[in-house]
Enzyme design. Sequence first.
Site, mmCIF file in Angstrom:
data_model
loop_
_atom_site.group_PDB
_atom_site.id
_atom_site.type_symbol
_atom_site.label_atom_id
_atom_site.label_comp_id
_atom_site.label_asym_id
_atom_site.label_seq_id
_atom_site.Cartn_x
_atom_site.Cartn_y
_atom_site.Cartn_z
ATOM 1 N N ARG A 1 -35.158 -70.464 -0.373
ATOM 2 C CA ARG A 1 -35.665 -69.980 0.923
ATOM 3 C C ARG A 1 -35.635 -68.461 0.890
ATOM 4 N NH1 ARG A 1 -35.860 -74.478 4.236
ATOM 5 N NH2 ARG A 1 -34.229 -76.059 3.920
ATOM 6 N N ARG B 1 -37.400 -77.926 2.540
ATOM 7 C CA ARG B 1 -37.901 -78.504 3.782
ATOM 8 C C ARG B 1 -38.169 -77.441 4.855
ATOM 9 N NH1 ARG B 1 -34.199 -82.760 5.092
ATOM 10 N NH2 ARG B 1 -35.476 -84.146 3.824
ATOM 11 N N ASN C 1 -31.486 -77.436 15.865
ATOM 12 C CA ASN C 1 -30.769 -78.406 15.033
ATOM 13 C C ASN C 1 -31.240 -79.828 15.313
ATOM 14 O OD1 ASN C 1 -29.196 -76.418 13.861
ATOM 15 N ND2 ASN C 1 -27.367 -76.858 15.048
ATOM 16 N N HIS D 1 -31.909 -76.211 -6.095
ATOM 17 C CA HIS D 1 -31.159 -75.600 -5.005
ATOM 18 C C HIS D 1 -30.165 -74.557 -5.511
ATOM 19 C CE1 HIS D 1 -28.330 -75.820 -1.408
ATOM 20 N NE2 HIS D 1 -29.504 -75.628 -0.850
ATOM 21 N N HIS E 1 -21.383 -70.821 5.617
ATOM 22 C CA HIS E 1 -22.329 -71.360 4.641
ATOM 23 C C HIS E 1 -21.811 -71.345 3.207
ATOM 24 C CE1 HIS E 1 -26.310 -71.494 2.459
ATOM 25 N NE2 HIS E 1 -26.526 -72.398 3.375
ATOM 26 N N ARG F 1 -17.963 -77.419 7.711
ATOM 27 C CA ARG F 1 -18.621 -76.975 8.942
ATOM 28 C C ARG F 1 -19.296 -78.111 9.693
ATOM 29 N NH1 ARG F 1 -23.568 -74.229 7.470
ATOM 30 N NH2 ARG F 1 -24.631 -76.142 8.101
ATOM 31 N N TYR G 1 -25.335 -65.578 7.902
ATOM 32 C CA TYR G 1 -24.560 -66.613 7.231
ATOM 33 C C TYR G 1 -23.409 -65.974 6.454
ATOM 34 C CZ TYR G 1 -28.743 -69.642 7.757
ATOM 35 O OH TYR G 1 -29.807 -70.370 8.232
#
Length: 703
Positions: free
Chosen positions: A385, A415, A53, A445, A602, A574, A478
């Site tokens: 992703r 990213r 992170n 997204h 998530h 979160r 997740y």
Amino acid sequence: MTKEELQMRESTAKYINRDLSWIEFNRRVLEEAQDASTPLLERIKFISIVSSNLDEFMSVRVAGLKEQVKAGYTRKDFTGYTPHGLLKRVMKRVGAMVSDQYKAYRDLTRQLAKEGIIFTTYEEMTQNQRKEMDHYYHDIVFPVLTPMAVDQSRPFPLVHSQSNYLAVVLHKEGDDPEEEPYFAIIQLPSNLSRCIQVPSRSKSKKQEFILLEDLIERHIHTLFSGYIPLAVNEFRLTRNADLSLNEEEAEDLLEEIEKELHRRRWGVPVRLEVQKGIHPYAMEMLQEEFEIGDDVLVIDGPVDLGFLMKFAMSLTGFDSLRYPRLEPVYPKEFLDCENNDRFAVIREKDVLVYHPYESFDAVNDFVYQAAHDPDVLAIKMTLYRVSGNSMLVRSLVRAAQAGKQVTVVVELKARFDEERNIAWARQLEKAGCHVVYGLVGLKTHAKITLVVRQENHMLRRYVHVGTGNYNDSTARLYTDIGLFTCHPVIGEDASALFNEITGYSDPHDWKAFSVAPTSLKQKLFHLIQREAEHASAGRPARIIAKMNSLSHQDMVDELYMASSAGVPIDLIVRGVCCLRPGVPGLSENVTVRSIVDRFLEHSRMVYFENGGEPEVWISSADWMTRNLTRRVELMVPVFDQNLREVLIQVLKLSLKDNVKARELKSTGQYDRVQPVEAIAPLRSQFEAQDIVSWKHLKRLGVE
């Protein structure tokens, strides 16, 4: 300004700073590593997550702050910080957090040793163990090492971002010891295990490991014959990793991103981590080369603990030190469908899937069936992703080869997944898929799949929308929501969304969807304001919203307005939260909770009481500036009343968590929610797991 005055200013400001809030989030992750009730190897994973992170935070957020400082930017953000003041505060807190992280690491290694998992040194090994490790070094490690000298004829080599290196200070045999020493660096081979298992001692069941850098240091003399090593110290550099693209002038976005990824290797240095006790000459050489100034983190332990994730997952024979294995159940609605026809099930009713408790195989099988069904004419899908071995991609390839119209929106700017997505894009194009790289200036997204099928002389649209990525690996880690539907209004909006992304279409008059950046923010404003109107009129009003981050100033202000109108607002956030709850006259009706547990929370969803006619929406978007203004995001209503009730119960279950939940106070600090004496401890993730498993077993007739 004194420390006390600064703390007072922070606790009374209207907003909480985004970057400082993020550090508090990573602190909560660290707390899980420090929590004695968490299984030992799971605590090791959390230590690793703290490092990974922090790597992203430094390479993106801190890098951006440093660029602003360098450019002389002095304007305050909406939380009241100048870039220079914020950077100073951030680095101080990061340093304190890293110090606590390594204290936790040392404590955990002591506990691991008691369980028979030992990090050893060369000196602590037996003679036979040393002999085996000598062979391993000479046969496996030595051939791939490249010592790189730094002198007048050999300039400082390129140091890759977030790779581990050894800085070596040397003295030539026979030279005057007072002369300036020699300097070289060695990159730790990334294709070798950082943790090397040492052969067991005789009659011992303990597993011993030595770190790769320790083994190399012990044999450093083999790389520099004729020289005497004075010091060997580990270091690691983090560079600015943000892409700087001029999309409007790029003739080929894929090629432009490939060039930018190559340039990323020379990104501006942002952070230098060095091993505690580093030789002064090595420190001088590194600081001079990287022009890093005083922003150096001195590490009391192995530099970069990210390796611990792979280490903890690869250990065998220690299941008692892990959470019990969770095997996702197949969604019961699809379990007994005739001829495995998921389309027939979806025609009958909408289906909701709750990951990771329910299997992502349902999504894989939906697309697989579409690819092989002769009545399916077209498949359209967004990919942000994707896992390394994606069944979804294979199905899309199969569909294109079978002559179906396959359109895939691949987000090349996701990213740190740019290279993988470029590879997927090329594979899909080669198979005959229409690959679209999204819209200029925006990241796509949204998570949506549209299947168009010929049925009885008509076309029917089947849609899957989700809160998480189309990634079967992360779907096990997740918590996310997926919705399968053939509702005609949703199908119509789905077609319009893909037409906007792939073609030239004016913004659609959405019947069900809300889409960023054109309409989602305003839709949320409208729904929040509607709750305020209900509350003012004495009608039932309430908002429960779950997301990863809340940092958009206007969105925070709308929630403040609704709170002032008397709307009870429960936020389950979160990570980053810029809203300050519990402030009289501003946010006294707002609570903010964060849950950090076994799985990464998530899912994004929001509940509006709406005067007694509740609405529930699921979304791909967090309430951040980037999501609402610079990305293609999607929010979809859940029309089925039974499914709305399921999601409401999921939200309320999170609000009841009194084991892993932390509550944000008006001071900006997070406190663990303490169980009331009369209420039993409740851990929302474990309760959700039990509920889904119980339903599945009951359907199978298992007690």
